[in-house]
Design a protein around this motif. Sequence first.
Motif, PDB file in Angstrom:
ATOM      1  N   VAL A  69       0.814  -1.224   0.000  1.00 34.00           N
ATOM      2  CA  VAL A  69       0.000   0.000   0.000  1.00 34.00           C
ATOM      3  C   VAL A  69       0.843   1.267   0.000  1.00 34.00           C
ATOM      4  O   VAL A  69       0.309   2.361  -0.180  1.00 34.00           O
ATOM      5  N   GLN A  70       2.131   1.139   0.167  1.00 32.28           N
ATOM      6  CA  GLN A  70       2.990   2.329   0.224  1.00 32.28           C
ATOM      7  C   GLN A  70       3.166   2.936  -1.167  1.00 32.28           C
ATOM      8  O   GLN A  70       3.264   2.217  -2.168  1.00 32.28           O
ATOM      9  N   ILE A  71       3.214   4.250  -1.213  1.00 30.76           N
ATOM     10  CA  ILE A  71       3.430   4.959  -2.473  1.00 30.76           C
ATOM     11  C   ILE A  71       4.871   4.728  -2.920  1.00 30.76           C
ATOM     12  O   ILE A  71       5.802   4.723  -2.112  1.00 30.76           O
ATOM     13  N   ILE A  72       5.057   4.517  -4.216  1.00 32.43           N
ATOM     14  CA  ILE A  72       6.380   4.284  -4.794  1.00 32.43           C
ATOM     15  C   ILE A  72       7.249   5.511  -4.522  1.00 32.43           C
ATOM     16  O   ILE A  72       6.839   6.646  -4.801  1.00 32.43           O
ATOM     17  N   PRO A  73       8.450   5.320  -3.974  1.00 30.64           N
ATOM     18  CA  PRO A  73       9.278   6.459  -3.551  1.00 30.64           C
ATOM     19  C   PRO A  73       9.520   7.530  -4.618  1.00 30.64           C
ATOM     20  O   PRO A  73       9.529   8.715  -4.298  1.00 30.64           O
ATOM     21  N   ALA A  74       9.667   7.146  -5.876  1.00 25.53           N
ATOM     22  CA  ALA A  74       9.954   8.124  -6.936  1.00 25.53           C
ATOM     23  C   ALA A  74       8.838   9.147  -7.126  1.00 25.53           C
ATOM     24  O   ALA A  74       9.080  10.221  -7.686  1.00 25.53           O
ATOM     25  N   VAL A  75       7.636   8.834  -6.649  1.00 23.39           N
ATOM     26  CA  VAL A  75       6.489   9.730  -6.825  1.00 23.39           C
ATOM     27  C   VAL A  75       5.782  10.018  -5.497  1.00 23.39           C
ATOM     28  O   VAL A  75       4.628  10.444  -5.473  1.00 23.39           O
ATOM     29  N   ALA A  76       6.490   9.794  -4.409  1.00 20.01           N
ATOM     30  CA  ALA A  76       5.895   9.955  -3.079  1.00 20.01           C
ATOM     31  C   ALA A  76       5.663  11.415  -2.735  1.00 20.01           C
ATOM     32  O   ALA A  76       6.285  12.321  -3.292  1.00 20.01           O
ATOM     33  N   ALA A  77       4.789  11.618  -1.786  1.00 17.24           N
ATOM     34  CA  ALA A  77       4.466  12.969  -1.305  1.00 17.24           C
ATOM     35  C   ALA A  77       5.667  13.601  -0.625  1.00 17.24           C
ATOM     36  O   ALA A  77       6.404  12.934   0.101  1.00 17.24           O
ATOM     37  N   ALA A  78       5.862  14.874  -0.882  1.00 23.25           N
ATOM     38  CA  ALA A  78       6.863  15.666  -0.163  1.00 23.25           C
ATOM     39  C   ALA A  78       6.207  16.173   1.120  1.00 23.25           C
ATOM     40  O   ALA A  78       4.982  16.132   1.273  1.00 23.25           O
TER      41      ALA A  78
END
Length: 181
Positions: A69-78
């Motif tokens: 369920v974690q967002i892919i790091p390359a497009v994760a929220a800042a």
Amino acid sequence: MTKRATLVVDLQNEYLQTGKLPLVGLEAALANAARVIAAARAKGELLIHVRHEGARPDAPVFTPGTAGVQIIPAVAAADGEPVIVKNYPNSFRGTQLKELLDAQGVKELVVIGAMSHMCIEATSRAAADFGYPVTVAHDACATMNLEFDGTAVPAAQVHAASMAALGFGYASVMSTDKLLA
């Protein structure tokens, strides 16, 4: 200028080749999504990240509390960028997304992410129904091969049909290059 927000929908580990629902063309879609995200940040536009979780703790995919369920790091929220957790394909259903957009004075949306035939379609259609002009960056979205009534439908056709349907009456559908030009 109309206030615009970008919705980054469900770019999560579950869709990687190591996940339970690997998508076709995800790497290219991620690269384009990262470009859209960087451009929105550079312009100071609102970025909203949407993350899907199964409604039950034992859901077979998007199981709450798992790496999937974690967002892919390359497009994760800042830091400071909102993350909306949803349980349905439509990012508005059962979430505070509409209230967040209204509170921020957003008048138009850019939608990117996964899966083209599910959450991108459902979210884009709902947004249009709420009156938002919607733009979908088609090459910043990905989907999977499907099957219907014994017929294999390649991901490229699934994606094309989804984008054609959205472009017919719900959204402006364009490439990342055109969006960023």
